[in-house]
Write a protein that holds these residues in place. Structure first.
Motif, PDB file in Angstrom:
ATOM      1  N   HIS A  72      -0.736 -16.047   3.534  1.00  0.00           N
ATOM      2  CA  HIS A  72      -0.267 -17.141   4.400  1.00  0.00           C
ATOM      3  C   HIS A  72       0.072 -16.761   5.837  1.00  0.00           C
ATOM      4  N   LYS A  73       0.010 -15.465   6.193  1.00  0.00           N
ATOM      5  CA  LYS A  73       0.582 -15.030   7.475  1.00  0.00           C
ATOM      6  C   LYS A  73      -0.121 -15.628   8.703  1.00  0.00           C
ATOM      7  N   VAL A  74      -1.376 -15.946   8.572  1.00  0.00           N
ATOM      8  CA  VAL A  74      -2.122 -16.508   9.713  1.00  0.00           C
ATOM      9  C   VAL A  74      -2.117 -18.039   9.651  1.00  0.00           C
ATOM     10  N   THR A 108       8.154  -9.588  11.998  1.00  0.00           N
ATOM     11  CA  THR A 108       9.089  -8.460  11.969  1.00  0.00           C
ATOM     12  C   THR A 108       8.435  -7.158  11.513  1.00  0.00           C
ATOM     13  N   ASP A 109       7.137  -7.203  11.120  1.00  0.00           N
ATOM     14  CA  ASP A 109       6.485  -5.985  10.600  1.00  0.00           C
ATOM     15  C   ASP A 109       6.443  -4.875  11.658  1.00  0.00           C
ATOM     16  N   GLY A 110       5.924  -5.195  12.831  1.00  0.00           N
ATOM     17  CA  GLY A 110       5.816  -4.189  13.890  1.00  0.00           C
ATOM     18  C   GLY A 110       7.180  -3.765  14.402  1.00  0.00           C
ATOM     19  N   GLY A 134      -6.740   1.932  10.481  1.00  0.00           N
ATOM     20  CA  GLY A 134      -6.725   0.561   9.991  1.00  0.00           C
ATOM     21  C   GLY A 134      -6.674  -0.436  11.136  1.00  0.00           C
ATOM     22  N   ALA A 135      -7.109  -1.668  10.822  1.00  0.00           N
ATOM     23  CA  ALA A 135      -7.089  -2.734  11.837  1.00  0.00           C
ATOM     24  C   ALA A 135      -6.725  -4.068  11.186  1.00  0.00           C
ATOM     25  N   GLY A 136      -6.055  -4.017  10.034  1.00  0.00           N
ATOM     26  CA  GLY A 136      -5.637  -5.234   9.346  1.00  0.00           C
ATOM     27  C   GLY A 136      -4.297  -5.730   9.889  1.00  0.00           C
ATOM     28  N   GLY A 137      -3.609  -6.529   9.080  1.00  0.00           N
ATOM     29  CA  GLY A 137      -2.362  -7.151   9.532  1.00  0.00           C
ATOM     30  C   GLY A 137      -1.307  -6.138   9.961  1.00  0.00           C
ATOM     31  N   ALA A 138      -1.116  -5.092   9.167  1.00  0.00           N
ATOM     32  CA  ALA A 138      -0.088  -4.098   9.497  1.00  0.00           C
ATOM     33  C   ALA A 138      -0.448  -3.366  10.789  1.00  0.00           C
ATOM     34  N   ALA A 139      -1.729  -2.994  10.925  1.00  0.00           N
ATOM     35  CA  ALA A 139      -2.174  -2.285  12.131  1.00  0.00           C
ATOM     36  C   ALA A 139      -2.028  -3.169  13.373  1.00  0.00           C
ATOM     37  N   VAL A 157      -8.715   3.401  14.546  1.00  0.00           N
ATOM     38  CA  VAL A 157      -9.764   3.997  13.709  1.00  0.00           C
ATOM     39  C   VAL A 157      -9.937   3.098  12.502  1.00  0.00           C
ATOM     40  N   ASN A 158     -11.099   2.453  12.383  1.00  0.00           N
ATOM     41  CA  ASN A 158     -11.259   1.502  11.270  1.00  0.00           C
ATOM     42  C   ASN A 158     -12.658   1.542  10.691  1.00  0.00           C
ATOM     43  N   ARG A 159     -12.725   1.256   9.395  1.00  0.00           N
ATOM     44  CA  ARG A 159     -13.999   1.257   8.663  1.00  0.00           C
ATOM     45  C   ARG A 159     -14.896   0.113   9.135  1.00  0.00           C
ATOM     46  N   ASN A 199      -0.824   5.799   9.349  1.00  0.00           N
ATOM     47  CA  ASN A 199      -1.700   5.179   8.356  1.00  0.00           C
ATOM     48  C   ASN A 199      -1.270   3.729   8.175  1.00  0.00           C
ATOM     49  N   ALA A 200      -2.110   2.796   8.649  1.00  0.00           N
ATOM     50  CA  ALA A 200      -1.821   1.362   8.460  1.00  0.00           C
ATOM     51  C   ALA A 200      -2.864   0.724   7.555  1.00  0.00           C
ATOM     52  N   THR A 201      -3.476   1.544   6.685  1.00  0.00           N
ATOM     53  CA  THR A 201      -4.380   1.008   5.658  1.00  0.00           C
ATOM     54  C   THR A 201      -3.587   0.884   4.353  1.00  0.00           C
ATOM     55  N   SER A 202      -4.245   0.324   3.344  1.00  0.00           N
ATOM     56  CA  SER A 202      -3.577   0.221   2.038  1.00  0.00           C
ATOM     57  C   SER A 202      -3.868   1.424   1.153  1.00  0.00           C
ATOM     58  N   ILE A 203      -4.513   2.459   1.711  1.00  0.00           N
ATOM     59  CA  ILE A 203      -4.866   3.639   0.906  1.00  0.00           C
ATOM     60  C   ILE A 203      -3.591   4.386   0.505  1.00  0.00           C
ATOM     61  N   VAL A 229       2.550   3.298   6.391  1.00  0.00           N
ATOM     62  CA  VAL A 229       3.096   1.951   6.139  1.00  0.00           C
ATOM     63  C   VAL A 229       3.343   1.730   4.653  1.00  0.00           C
ATOM     64  N   ILE A 230       2.786   2.603   3.819  1.00  0.00           N
ATOM     65  CA  ILE A 230       2.894   2.394   2.365  1.00  0.00           C
ATOM     66  C   ILE A 230       4.351   2.594   1.937  1.00  0.00           C
ATOM     67  N   PRO A 231       4.994   1.536   1.398  1.00  0.00           N
ATOM     68  CA  PRO A 231       6.388   1.713   0.999  1.00  0.00           C
ATOM     69  C   PRO A 231       6.536   2.274  -0.411  1.00  0.00           C
ATOM     70  N   ASN A 232       5.472   2.116  -1.228  1.00  0.00           N
ATOM     71  CA  ASN A 232       5.571   2.491  -2.632  1.00  0.00           C
ATOM     72  C   ASN A 232       4.302   3.206  -3.081  1.00  0.00           C
ATOM     73  N   MET A 255      10.189   1.343   7.191  1.00  0.00           N
ATOM     74  CA  MET A 255       9.630   0.201   7.935  1.00  0.00           C
ATOM     75  C   MET A 255       9.906  -1.104   7.184  1.00  0.00           C
ATOM     76  N   LEU A 256       9.695  -1.058   5.866  1.00  0.00           N
ATOM     77  CA  LEU A 256       9.905  -2.263   5.050  1.00  0.00           C
ATOM     78  C   LEU A 256      11.367  -2.712   5.120  1.00  0.00           C
ATOM     79  N   VAL A 257      12.263  -1.751   5.016  1.00  0.00           N
ATOM     80  CA  VAL A 257      13.696  -2.083   5.058  1.00  0.00           C
ATOM     81  C   VAL A 257      14.065  -2.632   6.443  1.00  0.00           C
TER      82      VAL A 257
HETATM   83  P1  NDP Z   1      -5.192  -5.772   5.371  1.00  0.00           P
HETATM   84  O1  NDP Z   1      -5.990  -6.125   4.164  1.00  0.00           O
HETATM   85  O2  NDP Z   1      -5.027  -6.783   6.454  1.00  0.00           O
HETATM   86  O3  NDP Z   1      -5.846  -4.463   6.063  1.00  0.00           O
HETATM   87  C1  NDP Z   1      -6.176  -3.334   5.307  1.00  0.00           C
HETATM   88  C2  NDP Z   1      -6.718  -2.242   6.218  1.00  0.00           C
HETATM   89  O4  NDP Z   1      -6.946  -1.083   5.425  1.00  0.00           O
HETATM   90  C3  NDP Z   1      -8.041  -2.590   6.878  1.00  0.00           C
HETATM   91  O5  NDP Z   1      -8.085  -2.000   8.143  1.00  0.00           O
HETATM   92  C4  NDP Z   1      -9.063  -1.927   5.938  1.00  0.00           C
HETATM   93  O6  NDP Z   1     -10.270  -1.585   6.584  1.00  0.00           O
HETATM   94  C5  NDP Z   1      -8.306  -0.677   5.573  1.00  0.00           C
HETATM   95  N1  NDP Z   1      -8.760  -0.085   4.323  1.00  0.00           N
HETATM   96  C6  NDP Z   1      -8.461  -0.487   3.064  1.00  0.00           C
HETATM   97  N2  NDP Z   1      -9.042   0.318   2.158  1.00  0.00           N
HETATM   98  C7  NDP Z   1      -9.734   1.252   2.864  1.00  0.00           C
HETATM   99  C8  NDP Z   1     -10.550   2.369   2.501  1.00  0.00           C
HETATM  100  N3  NDP Z   1     -10.760   2.691   1.223  1.00  0.00           N
HETATM  101  N4  NDP Z   1     -11.084   3.116   3.488  1.00  0.00           N
HETATM  102  C9  NDP Z   1     -10.877   2.817   4.790  1.00  0.00           C
HETATM  103  N5  NDP Z   1     -10.127   1.759   5.189  1.00  0.00           N
HETATM  104  C10 NDP Z   1      -9.551   1.004   4.246  1.00  0.00           C
HETATM  105  O7  NDP Z   1      -3.797  -5.279   4.826  1.00  0.00           O
HETATM  106  P2  NDP Z   1      -2.406  -5.179   5.628  1.00  0.00           P
HETATM  107  O8  NDP Z   1      -2.671  -4.615   6.969  1.00  0.00           O
HETATM  108  O9  NDP Z   1      -1.679  -6.455   5.513  1.00  0.00           O
HETATM  109  O10 NDP Z   1      -1.625  -4.122   4.740  1.00  0.00           O
HETATM  110  C11 NDP Z   1      -1.986  -2.746   4.749  1.00  0.00           C
HETATM  111  C12 NDP Z   1      -0.912  -1.970   4.032  1.00  0.00           C
HETATM  112  O11 NDP Z   1       0.276  -2.060   4.783  1.00  0.00           O
HETATM  113  C13 NDP Z   1      -0.581  -2.504   2.634  1.00  0.00           C
HETATM  114  O12 NDP Z   1      -0.601  -1.420   1.730  1.00  0.00           O
HETATM  115  C14 NDP Z   1       0.829  -3.038   2.747  1.00  0.00           C
HETATM  116  O13 NDP Z   1       1.581  -2.770   1.596  1.00  0.00           O
HETATM  117  C15 NDP Z   1       1.358  -2.233   3.918  1.00  0.00           C
HETATM  118  N6  NDP Z   1       2.419  -2.936   4.652  1.00  0.00           N
HETATM  119  C16 NDP Z   1       3.622  -2.331   4.740  1.00  0.00           C
HETATM  120  C17 NDP Z   1       4.639  -2.933   5.421  1.00  0.00           C
HETATM  121  C18 NDP Z   1       5.962  -2.253   5.490  1.00  0.00           C
HETATM  122  O14 NDP Z   1       6.908  -2.897   5.943  1.00  0.00           O
HETATM  123  N7  NDP Z   1       6.074  -0.989   5.081  1.00  0.00           N
HETATM  124  C19 NDP Z   1       4.479  -4.227   6.082  1.00  0.00           C
HETATM  125  C20 NDP Z   1       3.159  -4.761   5.968  1.00  0.00           C
HETATM  126  C21 NDP Z   1       2.167  -4.134   5.251  1.00  0.00           C
HETATM  127  P3  NDP Z   1     -11.449  -2.671   6.773  1.00  0.00           P
HETATM  128  O15 NDP Z   1     -11.068  -3.508   7.966  1.00  0.00           O
HETATM  129  O16 NDP Z   1     -12.634  -1.844   7.002  1.00  0.00           O
HETATM  130  O17 NDP Z   1     -11.513  -3.465   5.509  1.00  0.00           O
END
Ligand code: NDP
Length: 288
Positions: A72-74, A108-110, A134-139, A157-159, A199-203, A229-232, A255-257
């Motif tokens: 829902h964030k967007v 509040t994420d950033g 990463g370049a998703g929501g967290a990035a 740096v993004n895939r 690291n702002a990916t979900s890896i 960014v991974i909290p767990n 960051m999460l807290v």
């Molecule tokens: P998105 O789905 O928006 O973005 C995910 C990003 O990770 C994309 O850039 C994606 O690349 C990249 N990615 C995922 N898997 C791979 C892989 N195997 N190899 C390379 N790149 C990969 O997710 P969010 O940005 O919303 O969330 C990312 C992480 O941040 C989550 O794990 C979430 O838990 C965490 N998070 C933590 C917060 C905190 O407060 N600690 C707050 C918000 C999020 P591509 O664009 O190529 O798909």
């Protein structure tokens, strides 16, 4: 004049789907209890097509605010009366506060990332060169706040190329930072002048705990601050490898807290009990 009893709790919560495993309730309810506030945090399953109705419900119940999580964030932006400048730049809102009946969108994420960096690690982003994986929501949230807080240079740096290029272009056009995009299609070598590596990916997110970003870990040095960014789990393989190379590390739990603490303060007008919130989450994450 004597006041009668007040059995009515103030309501906040989160709209998401799927949302059952979202742990935010634990830290917010612990904070309400610590400050003796009669507030409740509700974890509410809202399907994508029901978001508008959910906001009608929020107003009808006189809720004080809400968090938004996947997906829902967007989409939420169209239901708000006002959006904070940084959240508008990111194009995403994760926290809504109600002010004089108006819905105000914030992100509040950033800010949570910046607070973990500045308050917990005493590191200022001003003038720093950052590499963000990463370049998703967290990035997006982290890179925009780093840029607004004076970082000098950001490498995204993004895939997927489209997402990465779009984010670098946004940073260059709308902020003073110098941003560039690097396609991530092989093992990435960290440039030696990098000061912040994030690291702002979900890896590495539970249950994917044996995975780590494809990097040449030999290129991480002791002069870098490395953040996840991974909290767990809080100690990801990425952070463990970086620490082995002598880098200072900052985990995603902080960051999460901090992002939750900013939301708590926005809603209640009170300073958040950060340690109480941290302990509430640390307990459940370390058990996994
Ligand atoms: P998105 O789905 O928006 O973005 C995910 C990003 O990770 C994309 O850039 C994606 O690349 C990249 N990615 C995922 N898997 C791979 C892989 N195997 N190899 C390379 N790149 C990969 O997710 P969010 O940005 O919303 O969330 C990312 C992480 O941040 C989550 O794990 C979430 O838990 C965490 N998070 C933590 C917060 C905190 O407060 N600690 C707050 C918000 C999020 P591509 O664009 O190529 O798909």
């Amino acid at each position: 004049m004597s006041q009668g009893p007040n059995y009515k709790a103030e309501l906040v919560g989160v709209f998401g789907h799927p949302v059952a495993e979202n742990p935010t309730i634990l830290m917010q309810e612990a904070a309400f209890a610590a400050l003796g506030l009669n507030w409740r945090y509700l974890t509410i399953e809202v399907y994508p097509e029901d978001l508008e109705n959910a906001f009608i419900g929020l107003k009808a119940f006189n809720m004080r605010g809400i968090n938004l999580t996947i997906p829902h964030k967007v989409k939420v932006l169209q239901y708000l009366d006002k959006v904070a400048d940084d959240a508008a730049l990111m194009g995403a809102v994760n926290t809504v506060r109600v002010e004089d009946g108006k819905l105000i969108g914030e992100n509040t994420d950033g800010k949570g990332f910046i607070n973990a960096l500045v308050k917990d690690a005493c590191i200022s982003p001003r003038g720093k060169r950052a590499v963000i994986l990463g370049a998703g929501g967290a990035a997006r949230a982290i890179s925009v706040e780093l840029a607004l807080n004076g970082a000098s240079h950001i490498t995204i740096v993004n895939r997927s190329v489209d997402r990465g290029e779009e984010l670098a272009a946004l940073l260059n056009e709308k902020t003073d930072v110098k941003a560039e995009f690097v396609e991530w299609n092989s093992v990435y070598q960290i440039p030696s002048e990098t000061e912040l590596l994030i690291n702002a990916t979900s890896i590495g997110l539970y249950p994917d705990v044996n995975n780590k970003p494809a990097l040449d870990y030999e290129t991480i040095t002791g002069s870098m601050t490395v953040c996840d960014v991974i909290p767990n789990p809080p100690q990801t393989l990425f952070l463990i490898e970086a620490a082995r190379k002598g880098a200072r590390t900052i985990d995603g739990l902080g960051m999460l807290v901090h992002q939750g603490a900013i939301g708590f303060a926005m809603w209640t007008g009170k300073e958040a009990p950060i340690h109480v919130m941290h302990d509430a989450l640390a307990q459940v994450f370390h058990l996994k």
